[in-house]
Design a protein around this motif. Structure first.
Motif, mmCIF file in Angstrom:
data_model
loop_
_atom_site.group_PDB
_atom_site.id
_atom_site.type_symbol
_atom_site.label_atom_id
_atom_site.label_comp_id
_atom_site.label_asym_id
_atom_site.label_seq_id
_atom_site.Cartn_x
_atom_site.Cartn_y
_atom_site.Cartn_z
ATOM 1 N N GLN A 90 0.778 -1.205 0.060
ATOM 2 C CA GLN A 90 -0.019 0.052 0.109
ATOM 3 C C GLN A 90 0.829 1.209 0.137
ATOM 4 O O GLN A 90 1.882 1.229 0.529
ATOM 5 N N THR A 91 0.624 2.305 -0.727
ATOM 6 C CA THR A 91 0.895 3.618 -0.626
ATOM 7 C C THR A 91 0.065 4.547 -0.086
ATOM 8 O O THR A 91 -1.119 4.712 -0.502
ATOM 9 N N LEU A 92 0.530 5.282 0.920
ATOM 10 C CA LEU A 92 -0.392 6.230 1.668
ATOM 11 C C LEU A 92 0.288 7.686 1.401
ATOM 12 O O LEU A 92 1.251 8.000 1.881
ATOM 13 N N ASN A 93 -0.479 8.515 0.301
ATOM 14 C CA ASN A 93 0.212 9.696 0.026
ATOM 15 C C ASN A 93 -0.412 10.830 1.235
ATOM 16 O O ASN A 93 -1.409 10.946 1.370
ATOM 17 N N LEU A 94 0.437 11.690 1.791
ATOM 18 C CA LEU A 94 0.121 12.235 2.851
ATOM 19 C C LEU A 94 0.319 13.942 2.568
ATOM 20 O O LEU A 94 0.126 14.778 3.464
ATOM 21 N N SER A 95 0.215 14.188 1.192
ATOM 22 C CA SER A 95 -0.048 15.447 0.728
ATOM 23 C C SER A 95 -1.005 16.153 1.267
ATOM 24 O O SER A 95 -2.144 15.501 1.310
ATOM 25 N N PRO A 96 -1.195 17.574 1.708
ATOM 26 C CA PRO A 96 -0.117 18.601 1.434
ATOM 27 C C PRO A 96 1.174 18.513 2.397
ATOM 28 O O PRO A 96 1.783 19.481 2.318
ATOM 29 N N LEU A 97 1.369 17.565 3.453
ATOM 30 C CA LEU A 97 2.595 17.294 4.001
ATOM 31 C C LEU A 97 3.798 17.411 3.237
ATOM 32 O O LEU A 97 3.891 16.878 2.100
ATOM 33 N N VAL A 98 4.879 17.930 3.568
ATOM 34 C CA VAL A 98 6.015 18.011 2.926
ATOM 35 C C VAL A 98 6.942 17.141 3.804
ATOM 36 O O VAL A 98 7.382 17.445 5.051
ATOM 37 N N ASN A 99 7.903 16.479 3.016
ATOM 38 C CA ASN A 99 8.927 15.767 3.548
ATOM 39 C C ASN A 99 10.293 16.631 3.651
ATOM 40 O O ASN A 99 11.078 16.352 2.761
#
Length: 297
Positions: A90-99
């Protein structure tokens, strides 16, 4: 150009030092005894670089041994659920957070995840943060912002730069952070933070001399053992209620062939997994204690 060369060579020098010097002996706090013979260490998988260039943190994802992981600073703001063999689930996209510089991952007793955005190579960040993910799909995001109580300058003098961090774990409503010392000496500092949203001043709890950079931390399910990942070694410390952490019995497991490793998580009380920058996943399992055949006299 010289600074770039130095930054590239320094991890190599630190790794070589850790292999040559072995386990550190801390002044007045007891030795780290080697436990190579007590563990079986083997590679169990590998993550594809098409999924993740460099795994920088591990946390348990379920009861089947699957893991959450993430990339290093500057990569996508996503979490990746992988099997112990490195297969993507699974891929969990957390945008708009920035790494900005995500460095480690931990999980609390309620299944909430904490992402440590506290990488601080130059020791000059004023926006240190930990993101707490909760809810059935981990889509509720709260922010824990903090500062170190003993940092006055941003950045400090080069020999005082001990405010980088790549390692933390959760226990009883608190988060425990361990520094990656880029200054003089090999002192690792341990701080505590409340595991709740808001702005907090970390509490300095303890420090110890370890002869390599610390790049990940984990706590065993029974809360008895803390594991700190370094270049070439994994340091194991037994917690003693009522005492500072580094007063406990200390041992280290040499893993010189693992290379630059930056992610670590316990699977159970006797085994843990860790990965290196090339995506290789290793498992270390403590050997069972065999009964003796001696007859009582």
């Amino acid at each position: 150009m010289l600074f770039l060369l130095r930054d590239k060579l320094f991890p190599v020098l630190v790794f070589l030092q850790s292999v040559i010097c072995g386990c550190a002996q801390d002044e007045g706090r007891g030795d780290f005894s080697q436990v190579r013979q007590d563990y079986v260490v083997r590679q169990i998988g590998k993550m594809s670089k098409t999924v993740l260039v460099e795994s920088s943190g591990f946390a348990p994802a379920d009861d089947f041994g699957d893991l959450w992981t993430h990339g290093d600073g500057g990569t996508d703001a996503s979490l990746y659920k992988v099997t112990p063999q490195g297969d993507l689930l699974q891929t969990l996209n957390l945008s708009p957070l920035v790494n900005i510089d995500w460095e480690d991952l931990t999980r609390d007793d309620e299944g909430r995840l904490y992402i440590g955005d506290f990488g601080n190579n130059q020791n000059k960040r004023r926006n240190l943060a930990i993101y707490r993910l909760s809810g059935s799909n981990l889509r509720q995001i709260d922010t824990i912002r903090f500062r170190y109580p003993d940092q006055r300058d941003f950045p400090p003098r080069k020999d005082e730069r001990n405010f980088d961090c790549e390692a933390f774990y959760y226990r009883q409503d608190s988060l425990y952070l361990f520094t990656k010392n880029r200054g003089k000496g090999h002192w690792v500092k341990m701080y505590a933070l409340p595991a709740r949203p808001g702005y907090h001043v970390a509490t300095l709890l303890d420090s110890i001399k370890i002869n390599t950079w610390i790049t990940a931390a984990a706590l065993s399910p029974d809360s008895r053992t803390v594991a700190l990942l370094g270049y070439g070694h994994i340091y194991l410390i037994e917690r003693q209620p009522g005492h500072r952490l580094f007063d406990g019995a200390k041992s280290c497991l040499p893993v010189p062939t693992s290379g630059q490793a930056e992610a670590l998580a316990f699977l159970d009380n006797n085994s843990f997994v860790f990965s290196n920058e090339k995506g290789r996943i290793y498992q270390a399992t403590k050997k069972p204690v065999l009964p003796t055949n001696k007859e009582p006299k």
